[in-house]
Write an enzyme that holds these catalytic residues in place. Structure first.
Site, PDB file in Angstrom:
ATOM      1  N   GLU A 159      -2.790  12.123  19.635  1.00 29.22           N
ATOM      2  CA  GLU A 159      -1.400  12.262  20.082  1.00 29.22           C
ATOM      3  C   GLU A 159      -1.013  13.728  20.261  1.00 29.22           C
ATOM      4  O   GLU A 159      -0.257  14.077  21.169  1.00 29.22           O
ATOM      5  CB  GLU A 159      -0.434  11.524  19.154  1.00 29.22           C
ATOM      6  CG  GLU A 159      -0.382  12.074  17.753  1.00 29.22           C
ATOM      7  CD  GLU A 159       0.373  11.147  16.826  1.00 29.22           C
ATOM      8  OE1 GLU A 159       0.046  11.133  15.641  1.00 29.22           O
ATOM      9  OE2 GLU A 159       1.280  10.444  17.287  1.00 29.22           O
ATOM     10  N   ASP A 197      -2.695  -1.407  11.930  1.00 27.87           N
ATOM     11  CA  ASP A 197      -3.493  -2.382  11.173  1.00 27.87           C
ATOM     12  C   ASP A 197      -2.581  -3.084  10.172  1.00 27.87           C
ATOM     13  O   ASP A 197      -1.445  -2.669   9.958  1.00 27.87           O
ATOM     14  CB  ASP A 197      -4.642  -1.668  10.439  1.00 27.87           C
ATOM     15  CG  ASP A 197      -4.136  -0.604   9.482  1.00 27.87           C
ATOM     16  OD1 ASP A 197      -4.038   0.562   9.904  1.00 27.87           O
ATOM     17  OD2 ASP A 197      -3.787  -0.946   8.343  1.00 27.87           O
TER      18      ASP A 197
HETATM   19  N1  ADE Z   1      -2.448   4.631   8.297  1.00 30.65           N
HETATM   20  C1  ADE Z   1      -2.761   3.663   9.148  1.00 30.65           C
HETATM   21  N2  ADE Z   1      -3.128   2.537   8.502  1.00 30.65           N
HETATM   22  C2  ADE Z   1      -3.049   2.831   7.180  1.00 30.65           C
HETATM   23  C3  ADE Z   1      -3.318   2.098   6.011  1.00 30.65           C
HETATM   24  N3  ADE Z   1      -3.741   0.837   6.064  1.00 30.65           N
HETATM   25  N4  ADE Z   1      -3.138   2.713   4.817  1.00 30.65           N
HETATM   26  C4  ADE Z   1      -2.718   4.000   4.774  1.00 30.65           C
HETATM   27  N5  ADE Z   1      -2.467   4.737   5.854  1.00 30.65           N
HETATM   28  C5  ADE Z   1      -2.622   4.162   7.058  1.00 30.65           C
END
Ligand code: ADE
Length: 241
Positions: free
Chosen positions: A21, A208
């Site tokens: 980004e 996620d």
């Molecule tokens: N950044 C993106 N996904 C994450 C996660 N599962 N835990 C901590 N930081 C993150």
């Protein structure tokens, strides 16, 4: 009082947690100066006609705090905007949705043995550190130009120095803090900005669902999330002074 405050000019510190980004935003920026400090590269110039300093912070709370402190003290930034990705802590919040910080909390800061609530910093009156309301509103409006309003959430973001990839930890973060998503920088930026009296906001695209699958999901969606971040930042700065 620094020169920006005296002249009423805002200088935005724009921090990205992903190199992707920052590379995209760099192309949108007219850069007048590049400076290396503490192993970080700061790009100073104009972004959609606004004074800005762009930097990739690296991952984690210490990186985020150092970066924020340098932006404020060395570069005279008087407003801090952070974009990056996060893991969802809520079933309704899906991949590529956007979460904007009403507040942030350091989920792994633990002074419970001294009588403090989990996450509460000794120097602060409250556990959660509030983001700037005007920046939150502006970020929300900017995100609505990129994705549907029903995929944008505002609320608490939980920060810890740990990539969350198990259901048990995810459930405990969600239950203990009532946070919408988890990431690794937001509350360190919030703490530093709040101590300096500088407004801040954290904008996170969900990459996620913070479960066992999160590492693979993170890799798959990073590129797309970075594009969203770029667009949100550009929209946001165009709306600000
Ligand atoms: N950044 C993106 N996904 C994450 C996660 N599962 N835990 C901590 N930081 C993150």
């Amino acid at each position: 009082m620094d020169a920006n405050t005296m002249t009423g000019r805002v200088k935005y510190g724009v921090i990205g947690a992903m190199t992707e980004e920052v590379e995209m935003l760099k192309k949108d920026m007219s850069i007048t100066k590049t400076e290396e400090l503490y192993g970080l590269t700061f790009y100073e110039g104009m972004l959609v006609g606004r004074n800005a300093v762009l930097v990739y912070s690296g991952i984690g709370k210490v990186n985020a705090a150092v970066t924020t402190s340098l932006l404020i003290d060395r570069f005279g930034c008087n407003s801090v905007i952070f974009t990056g990705v996060a893991g969802s802590l809520h079933n309704d919040i899906g991949i590529m949705d956007v979460v904007i910080s009403e507040a942030v909390v350091q989920a792994d800061f633990d002074l419970q043995a001294l009588g403090y609530e989990l996450g509460r910093l000794a120097e602060f009156d409250t556990r959660d550190i509030s983001a700037d309301k005007a920046l939150v509103a502006c970020a929300k409006k900017a995100a609505e130009k990129v994705i549907s309003a029903r995929n944008i959430y505002t609320g608490l973001i939980a920060t810890s120095d740990r990539f969350v990839s198990d259901e048990e930890l995810k459930a405990s973060l969600s239950e203990t803090f009532g946070a919408l998503c988890t990431e690794m920088e937001g509350a360190a930026i919030g703490q530093t900005a709040a101590r300096a009296g500088v407004p801040f906001v954290i904008i996170r695209t969900i990459s996620d669902n913070a479960s066992e699958k999160s590492a693979g999901q993170f890799d798959d969606f990073m590129g797309m999330a970075a594009r969203h971040s770029e667009e949100i930042i550009l929209n946001m700065l165009s709306d600000l002074q």
